[in-house]
Scaffold this motif. Structure first.
Motif, short mmCIF file in Angstrom:
data_model
loop_
_atom_site.label_atom_id
_atom_site.label_comp_id
_atom_site.label_asym_id
_atom_site.label_seq_id
_atom_site.Cartn_x
_atom_site.Cartn_y
_atom_site.Cartn_z
N PHE A 82 0.81 -1.21 0.00
CA PHE A 82 0.00 0.00 0.00
C PHE A 82 0.85 1.28 0.00
O PHE A 82 0.60 2.18 -0.80
N PRO A 83 1.89 1.41 0.87
CA PRO A 83 2.68 2.64 0.85
C PRO A 83 3.35 2.87 -0.51
O PRO A 83 3.43 4.00 -0.98
N ALA A 84 3.82 1.79 -1.14
CA ALA A 84 4.47 1.94 -2.45
C ALA A 84 3.47 2.41 -3.49
O ALA A 84 3.78 3.26 -4.33
N TYR A 85 2.27 1.85 -3.42
CA TYR A 85 1.25 2.26 -4.39
C TYR A 85 0.88 3.74 -4.22
O TYR A 85 0.75 4.48 -5.20
N THR A 86 0.68 4.18 -2.99
CA THR A 86 0.29 5.58 -2.76
C THR A 86 1.40 6.53 -3.23
O THR A 86 1.10 7.61 -3.75
N ARG A 87 2.65 6.12 -3.08
CA ARG A 87 3.75 6.96 -3.58
C ARG A 87 3.68 7.08 -5.10
O ARG A 87 3.95 8.15 -5.66
N MET A 88 3.30 6.01 -5.77
CA MET A 88 3.19 6.05 -7.22
C MET A 88 2.05 6.95 -7.66
O MET A 88 2.15 7.67 -8.66
N GLU A 89 0.95 6.92 -6.93
CA GLU A 89 -0.16 7.83 -7.25
C GLU A 89 0.27 9.27 -7.09
O GLU A 89 -0.05 10.12 -7.91
N GLU A 90 0.97 9.56 -6.01
CA GLU A 90 1.36 10.94 -5.72
C GLU A 90 2.39 11.46 -6.71
O GLU A 90 2.35 12.63 -7.10
N SER A 91 3.31 10.60 -7.13
CA SER A 91 4.38 11.03 -8.04
C SER A 91 3.98 10.97 -9.50
O SER A 91 4.59 11.64 -10.35
N GLY A 92 2.96 10.17 -9.81
CA GLY A 92 2.57 9.99 -11.20
C GLY A 92 3.49 9.08 -11.96
O GLY A 92 3.46 9.02 -13.20
N GLN A 93 4.35 8.32 -11.26
CA GLN A 93 5.29 7.41 -11.88
C GLN A 93 4.98 5.98 -11.44
O GLN A 93 5.08 5.65 -10.27
N TRP A 94 4.61 5.16 -12.40
CA TRP A 94 4.27 3.77 -12.13
C TRP A 94 5.53 2.91 -12.20
O TRP A 94 6.34 3.04 -13.12
N HIS A 95 5.68 2.01 -11.24
CA HIS A 95 6.86 1.15 -11.20
C HIS A 95 6.48 -0.32 -11.12
O HIS A 95 7.15 -1.12 -10.49
N GLY A 96 5.41 -0.69 -11.79
CA GLY A 96 4.96 -2.07 -11.76
C GLY A 96 5.59 -2.91 -12.85
O GLY A 96 6.13 -2.39 -13.83
N THR A 97 5.52 -4.22 -12.68
CA THR A 97 5.97 -5.15 -13.71
C THR A 97 4.93 -5.20 -14.84
O THR A 97 3.85 -4.60 -14.73
N ASP A 98 5.25 -5.93 -15.90
CA ASP A 98 4.28 -6.09 -16.99
C ASP A 98 3.00 -6.74 -16.48
O ASP A 98 1.89 -6.36 -16.88
N ARG A 99 3.15 -7.72 -15.59
CA ARG A 99 1.98 -8.39 -15.04
C ARG A 99 1.15 -7.43 -14.21
O ARG A 99 -0.09 -7.41 -14.30
N LEU A 115 -3.42 3.72 -20.22
CA LEU A 115 -2.37 3.01 -19.48
C LEU A 115 -1.03 3.70 -19.65
O LEU A 115 -0.27 3.87 -18.68
N ILE A 116 -0.73 4.13 -20.87
CA ILE A 116 0.53 4.84 -21.11
C ILE A 116 0.58 6.16 -20.34
O ILE A 116 1.61 6.54 -19.79
N THR A 117 -0.56 6.83 -20.28
CA THR A 117 -0.61 8.11 -19.56
C THR A 117 -0.42 7.91 -18.07
O THR A 117 0.41 8.59 -17.45
N VAL A 118 -1.18 7.00 -17.46
CA VAL A 118 -1.12 6.86 -16.00
C VAL A 118 0.17 6.22 -15.52
O VAL A 118 0.53 6.38 -14.35
N THR A 119 0.87 5.50 -16.39
CA THR A 119 2.14 4.91 -15.98
C THR A 119 3.32 5.85 -16.25
O THR A 119 4.47 5.47 -16.06
N GLY A 120 3.03 7.07 -16.69
CA GLY A 120 4.07 8.09 -16.80
C GLY A 120 4.91 8.05 -18.06
O GLY A 120 5.98 8.66 -18.11
N HIS A 121 4.41 7.38 -19.12
CA HIS A 121 5.20 7.26 -20.35
C HIS A 121 4.77 8.23 -21.44
O HIS A 121 5.36 8.23 -22.53
N GLU A 122 3.74 9.03 -21.19
CA GLU A 122 3.24 9.91 -22.25
C GLU A 122 4.27 10.97 -22.64
O GLU A 122 4.40 11.30 -23.84
N ALA A 123 5.00 11.51 -21.68
CA ALA A 123 5.99 12.55 -22.00
C ALA A 123 7.09 11.98 -22.88
O ALA A 123 7.54 12.63 -23.84
N GLY A 124 7.55 10.76 -22.58
CA GLY A 124 8.56 10.13 -23.41
C GLY A 124 8.07 9.86 -24.81
O GLY A 124 8.80 10.03 -25.79
N LEU A 125 6.81 9.43 -24.92
CA LEU A 125 6.21 9.20 -26.23
C LEU A 125 6.15 10.50 -27.02
O LEU A 125 6.47 10.53 -28.22
#
Length: 209
Positions: A82-99, A115-125
Motif C-alpha cells: 500500500f505505501p508503495a502504491y500511494t507513492r506512485m499515485e502521488e508522483s505519477g510514476q508507475w513502477h509495476g511489472t508487466d503483469r 495506461l501509457i498516460t497513467v504509468t508516466g510514459h506519455e511525456a517520453g512518447l
C-alpha cells in the motif's frame, strides 16, 4: 447549492467535521484537491458520481476514483504494498511489472492510451513523436513500439502520416524571403507539435476503427 450548503451536507450526512464553506470553495477554485473520502462524500451530497466531478480521468488517482475504488483495493489487486502504491499515485510514476500493469489496466478498465498516460510514459512518447516528425520517422518506429506495443505496420503508417502532416504545415505558407509566411509556418508547426500525442492516437484510431 452554495458552498455553505455543501459543507453542511458533508458534516451532517458524512461526518466530515472539518468541511467548511472555505474548504468547498477551495475545491471549486482548484487550489485544493479533495481526498478520496471527501470526493466520495461530495459526490453523495451533489447526487452524482465521483467520475462526473473529475471529468475525463487523466491520472492514476482519477481513474481509480472514477471506478469507485479505494487505494488499498488497487494496491492489493495489482500486488503492490500500500505505501508503495500511494507513492506512485502521488508522483505519477508507475513502477509495476508487466503483469502488474496488465492487472492495473484490467482493474481500472484502461485503454492502451490511458495506461501509457497513467504509468508516466506519455511525456517520453511525445518527445519521440516530435523528433520523428522533424527528422527521419523510420528511425523511431522501434523506440515508439517499446512504449506502444502495437503492430509495426500500424505504427509505421501513423508515424509517416504525422511526418507528412508536420512537414506540409511547415512548407505550406513558407516562401523565400517572406518573414511573415515563415512565422506563420513556424506557428502552425509548433501548434501541431504541442498536440502531437493526440494526433498520434487519432491516426491509430482511424486505422483500427
Amino acid at each position: 447549492m452554495t458552498p455553505a450548503h455543501v459543507a453542511h451536507g458533508l458534516r451532517a450526512s458524512y461526518a466530515l467535521a472539518h468541511a467548511t464553506p472555505d474548504l468547498v470553495h477551495a475545491w471549486e477554485r482548484g487550489t485544493l484537491t479533495p481526498a478520496h473520502p471527501e470526493l466520495t462524500a461530495l459526490a453523495g451530497v451533489l447526487w452524482c458520481s465521483p467520475a462526473e466531478l473529475i471529468g475525463r480521468p487523466r491520472t492514476l488517482r482519477e481513474h481509480r476514483i472514477a471506478r469507485g475504488l479505494a487505494p488499498q483495493d488497487v494496491a492489493r489487486a495489482v500486488g503492490h504494498e500500500f505505501p508503495a502504491y500511494t507513492r506512485m499515485e502521488e508522483s505519477g510514476q508507475w513502477h509495476g511489472t508487466d503483469r502488474q500493469s496488465a492487472a492495473l489496466a484490467e482493474l481500472l478498465d484502461l485503454s492502451l492510451r490511458d495506461l501509457i498516460t497513467v504509468t508516466g510514459h506519455e511525456a517520453g512518447l511525445a518527445d519521440l513523436l516530435r523528433t520523428a516528425v522533424r527528422t527521419r520517422w523510420q528511425a523511431y518506429v522501434k523506440p515508439v513500439s517499446r512504449i506502444v506495443p502495437l503492430d509495426r505496420r500500424l505504427l509505421e503508417d501513423a508515424l509517416q502520416e504525422l511526418h507528412r502532416d508536420y512537414q506540409g504545415r511547415m512548407t505550406a505558407t513558407l516562401s523565400w524571403g517572406d518573414g511573415g509566411a515563415a512565422g506563420e509556418a513556424g506557428d502552425a508547426g509548433q501548434a501541431f507539435l504541442d498536440r502531437i500525442v493526440d494526433a498520434f492516437w487519432t491516426s491509430l484510431e482511424s486505422r483500427t476503427a
